[in-house]
Design a protein around this motif. Structure first.
Motif, PDB file in Angstrom:
ATOM      1  N   MET A 107       1.003  -1.292  -0.061  1.00 24.31           N
ATOM      2  CA  MET A 107       0.005  -0.104  -0.235  1.00 24.31           C
ATOM      3  C   MET A 107       0.844   1.143  -0.049  1.00 24.31           C
ATOM      4  O   MET A 107       0.396   2.371  -0.837  1.00 24.31           O
ATOM      5  CB  MET A 107      -0.736   0.099   1.297  1.00 24.31           C
ATOM      6  CG  MET A 107      -2.159  -1.059   1.198  1.00 24.31           C
ATOM      7  SD  MET A 107      -3.298  -0.713  -0.278  1.00 24.31           S
ATOM      8  CE  MET A 107      -2.659  -1.937  -1.327  1.00 24.31           C
ATOM      9  N   ALA A 108       1.889   1.326   0.698  1.00 23.31           N
ATOM     10  CA  ALA A 108       2.794   2.420   0.638  1.00 23.31           C
ATOM     11  C   ALA A 108       3.377   2.660  -0.671  1.00 23.31           C
ATOM     12  O   ALA A 108       3.481   3.721  -1.102  1.00 23.31           O
ATOM     13  CB  ALA A 108       3.871   2.119   1.675  1.00 23.31           C
ATOM     14  N   PHE A 109       4.070   1.806  -1.394  1.00 19.58           N
ATOM     15  CA  PHE A 109       4.584   1.958  -2.534  1.00 19.58           C
ATOM     16  C   PHE A 109       3.367   2.359  -3.616  1.00 19.58           C
ATOM     17  O   PHE A 109       3.611   3.255  -4.501  1.00 19.58           O
ATOM     18  CB  PHE A 109       5.027   0.625  -3.115  1.00 19.58           C
ATOM     19  CG  PHE A 109       5.830   0.940  -4.351  1.00 19.58           C
ATOM     20  CD1 PHE A 109       7.289   1.203  -4.283  1.00 19.58           C
ATOM     21  CD2 PHE A 109       5.623   0.557  -5.684  1.00 19.58           C
ATOM     22  CE1 PHE A 109       8.130   1.471  -5.317  1.00 19.58           C
ATOM     23  CE2 PHE A 109       6.189   0.796  -6.678  1.00 19.58           C
ATOM     24  CZ  PHE A 109       7.559   1.230  -6.675  1.00 19.58           C
ATOM     25  N   THR A 110       2.320   1.812  -3.397  1.00 20.35           N
ATOM     26  CA  THR A 110       0.970   2.232  -4.442  1.00 20.35           C
ATOM     27  C   THR A 110       0.657   3.680  -3.952  1.00 20.35           C
ATOM     28  O   THR A 110       0.460   4.404  -5.068  1.00 20.35           O
ATOM     29  CB  THR A 110      -0.076   1.546  -4.299  1.00 20.35           C
ATOM     30  OG1 THR A 110       0.304  -0.027  -4.113  1.00 20.35           O
ATOM     31  CG2 THR A 110      -1.209   1.741  -5.083  1.00 20.35           C
ATOM     32  N   THR A 174      17.248   6.964  -0.895  1.00 19.42           N
ATOM     33  CA  THR A 174      17.718   5.841  -0.342  1.00 19.42           C
ATOM     34  C   THR A 174      16.758   4.976   0.472  1.00 19.42           C
ATOM     35  O   THR A 174      16.601   3.948   0.328  1.00 19.42           O
ATOM     36  CB  THR A 174      18.736   6.051   0.902  1.00 19.42           C
ATOM     37  OG1 THR A 174      19.761   6.626   0.148  1.00 19.42           O
ATOM     38  CG2 THR A 174      19.349   5.006   1.568  1.00 19.42           C
ATOM     39  N   SER A 175      15.688   5.900   0.988  1.00 18.82           N
ATOM     40  CA  SER A 175      14.632   5.320   1.735  1.00 18.82           C
ATOM     41  C   SER A 175      13.725   4.675   0.822  1.00 18.82           C
ATOM     42  O   SER A 175      13.087   3.629   1.187  1.00 18.82           O
ATOM     43  CB  SER A 175      13.810   6.419   2.939  1.00 18.82           C
ATOM     44  OG  SER A 175      12.745   5.741   3.577  1.00 18.82           O
ATOM     45  N   TYR A 176      13.323   5.501  -0.224  1.00 16.57           N
ATOM     46  CA  TYR A 176      12.379   4.815  -1.301  1.00 16.57           C
ATOM     47  C   TYR A 176      13.053   3.565  -1.965  1.00 16.57           C
ATOM     48  O   TYR A 176      12.126   2.602  -2.102  1.00 16.57           O
ATOM     49  CB  TYR A 176      12.483   5.934  -2.235  1.00 16.57           C
ATOM     50  CG  TYR A 176      11.879   5.189  -3.753  1.00 16.57           C
ATOM     51  CD1 TYR A 176      10.578   4.946  -3.699  1.00 16.57           C
ATOM     52  CD2 TYR A 176      12.765   5.016  -4.669  1.00 16.57           C
ATOM     53  CE1 TYR A 176      10.182   4.410  -5.001  1.00 16.57           C
ATOM     54  CE2 TYR A 176      12.286   4.693  -5.814  1.00 16.57           C
ATOM     55  CZ  TYR A 176      10.946   4.255  -6.072  1.00 16.57           C
ATOM     56  OH  TYR A 176      10.698   3.644  -7.094  1.00 16.57           O
ATOM     57  N   ARG A 177      14.304   3.427  -1.991  1.00 13.47           N
ATOM     58  CA  ARG A 177      14.814   2.266  -2.732  1.00 13.47           C
ATOM     59  C   ARG A 177      14.806   1.110  -1.841  1.00 13.47           C
ATOM     60  O   ARG A 177      14.366  -0.065  -2.378  1.00 13.47           O
ATOM     61  CB  ARG A 177      16.353   2.736  -3.223  1.00 13.47           C
ATOM     62  CG  ARG A 177      16.629   3.821  -4.045  1.00 13.47           C
ATOM     63  CD  ARG A 177      16.112   3.082  -5.499  1.00 13.47           C
ATOM     64  NE  ARG A 177      16.773   1.886  -5.968  1.00 13.47           N
ATOM     65  CZ  ARG A 177      16.204   1.160  -7.064  1.00 13.47           C
ATOM     66  NH1 ARG A 177      15.250   1.656  -7.769  1.00 13.47           N
ATOM     67  NH2 ARG A 177      16.888   0.159  -7.317  1.00 13.47           N
ATOM     68  N   ARG A 178      14.809   1.068  -0.498  1.00 12.44           N
ATOM     69  CA  ARG A 178      14.712  -0.016   0.508  1.00 12.44           C
ATOM     70  C   ARG A 178      13.246  -0.452   0.283  1.00 12.44           C
ATOM     71  O   ARG A 178      13.076  -1.638   0.155  1.00 12.44           O
ATOM     72  CB  ARG A 178      14.949   0.516   1.745  1.00 12.44           C
ATOM     73  CG  ARG A 178      16.442   0.755   2.135  1.00 12.44           C
ATOM     74  CD  ARG A 178      16.750   0.692   3.493  1.00 12.44           C
ATOM     75  NE  ARG A 178      16.134   1.805   4.480  1.00 12.44           N
ATOM     76  CZ  ARG A 178      16.696   2.910   4.799  1.00 12.44           C
ATOM     77  NH1 ARG A 178      17.842   3.430   3.998  1.00 12.44           N
ATOM     78  NH2 ARG A 178      15.907   3.675   5.293  1.00 12.44           N
ATOM     79  N   ALA A 216       5.836   5.535   6.416  1.00  7.98           N
ATOM     80  CA  ALA A 216       6.753   6.639   6.652  1.00  7.98           C
ATOM     81  C   ALA A 216       7.816   6.708   5.483  1.00  7.98           C
ATOM     82  O   ALA A 216       8.115   7.981   5.246  1.00  7.98           O
ATOM     83  CB  ALA A 216       7.706   6.540   8.079  1.00  7.98           C
ATOM     84  N   GLN A 217       8.503   5.652   5.119  1.00  4.51           N
ATOM     85  CA  GLN A 217       9.270   5.685   4.037  1.00  4.51           C
ATOM     86  C   GLN A 217       8.600   6.273   2.546  1.00  4.51           C
ATOM     87  O   GLN A 217       9.201   7.045   2.075  1.00  4.51           O
ATOM     88  CB  GLN A 217       9.605   4.209   3.498  1.00  4.51           C
ATOM     89  CG  GLN A 217      10.765   3.671   4.629  1.00  4.51           C
ATOM     90  CD  GLN A 217      10.904   2.175   4.252  1.00  4.51           C
ATOM     91  OE1 GLN A 217      10.117   1.432   4.095  1.00  4.51           O
ATOM     92  NE2 GLN A 217      11.888   1.867   3.989  1.00  4.51           N
TER      93      GLN A 217
END
Length: 242
Positions: A107-110, A174-178, A216-217
């Motif tokens: 859901m966060a990535f969406t 960096t946070s997004y890539r993780r 949060a990311q």
């Protein structure tokens, strides 16, 4: 702006002048808040419902899932006990924890994907190299939404449309890539990720349990762009006060 309305509304406007519809017998006083709605047919009924902002809905779903996962972790006192070997209170609790953590990641990535597509200006034209290093090609918003990757939108499209530096190399990137790496591992899950832990090998389950809160990311990389906007989305302004 009427802050009493739900923060997830897609669009809210304030009536600046009293409106009267005599044929319908409706009066809308000055200062009233209005929001967009949609209708769908349910057998012989018509359901009317408010249209939400997609980013806000997915971000909230991610946070709710993460909070639910944490309840199982807290109930099992995994992080509080001094014992060297810990486990969940039951197999059911362990699976519920993992399921909610996966939901939070997806859901966060969406939420990020929804934010990118809704933030690219409707009239924006993106000039880029496609099949040639010399010749530039133009892509309009509809094509950008369909054919450009999330990374491309974050690194090139949105920064150019907002006249902002690329986030690459910054903490938010960096946070997004993780988050993306973990999400991709679940969406395209390999057989090796179904195995138990092997010495010196981190499984997908290790990565999930050790991961930061996904909502949060997502908010981190989204905020990078919103902070540069003059007109910030209503949902973002109210997010911390919901």
């Amino acid at each position: 702006m009427n802050d009493e309305l739900d923060w997830r509304h897609q669009q809210v406007a304030t009536v600046t002048k009293r409106v009267v519809n005599h044929s319908l017998g409706i009066e809308i006083p000055e200062g009233s808040a209005m929001y967009t709605v949609s209708e769908t047919k349910l057998n012989k009924k018509t359901l009317t419902f408010p249209i939400p902002n997609a980013t806000a809905v997915f971000l909230k779903s991610a946070k709710v899932a993460n909070d639910k996962a944490n309840k199982f972790r807290l109930a099992s006192k995994i992080d509080k006990t001094s014992q060297k070997s810990v486990t969940f209170n039951s197999t059911e609790d362990a699976f519920e924890y993992l399921e909610f953590k996966i939901q939070a990641v997806v859901m966060a990535f969406t939420a990020i994907e929804a934010f990118l597509n809704e933030t690219i200006p409707d009239s924006y034209e993106h000039w880029h190299n496609k099949s040639s290093d010399i010749i530039l090609e133009k892509s309009e918003k509809k094509e950008i939404e369909r054919r450009f990757s999330t990374d491309d939108k974050l690194l090139t499209v949105l920064p150019k449309s907002l006249n902002l530096d690329s986030p690459k190399g910054k903490r938010e990137w960096t946070s997004y890539r993780r988050l993306k790496k973990l999400r991709d591992r679940f969406v395209h899950m390999k057989s090796v990720d179904r195995r138990t832990t092997e010495e010196k090998t981190e499984t997908i389950w290790d990565a999930l349990i050790k991961s930061d809160p996904a909502h949060a990311q997502a908010l981190d990389i989204i905020s990078y762009f919103i902070k540069a906007m003059q007109d910030k989305p209503r949902w973002y302004q109210l997010y911390g006060r919901k």
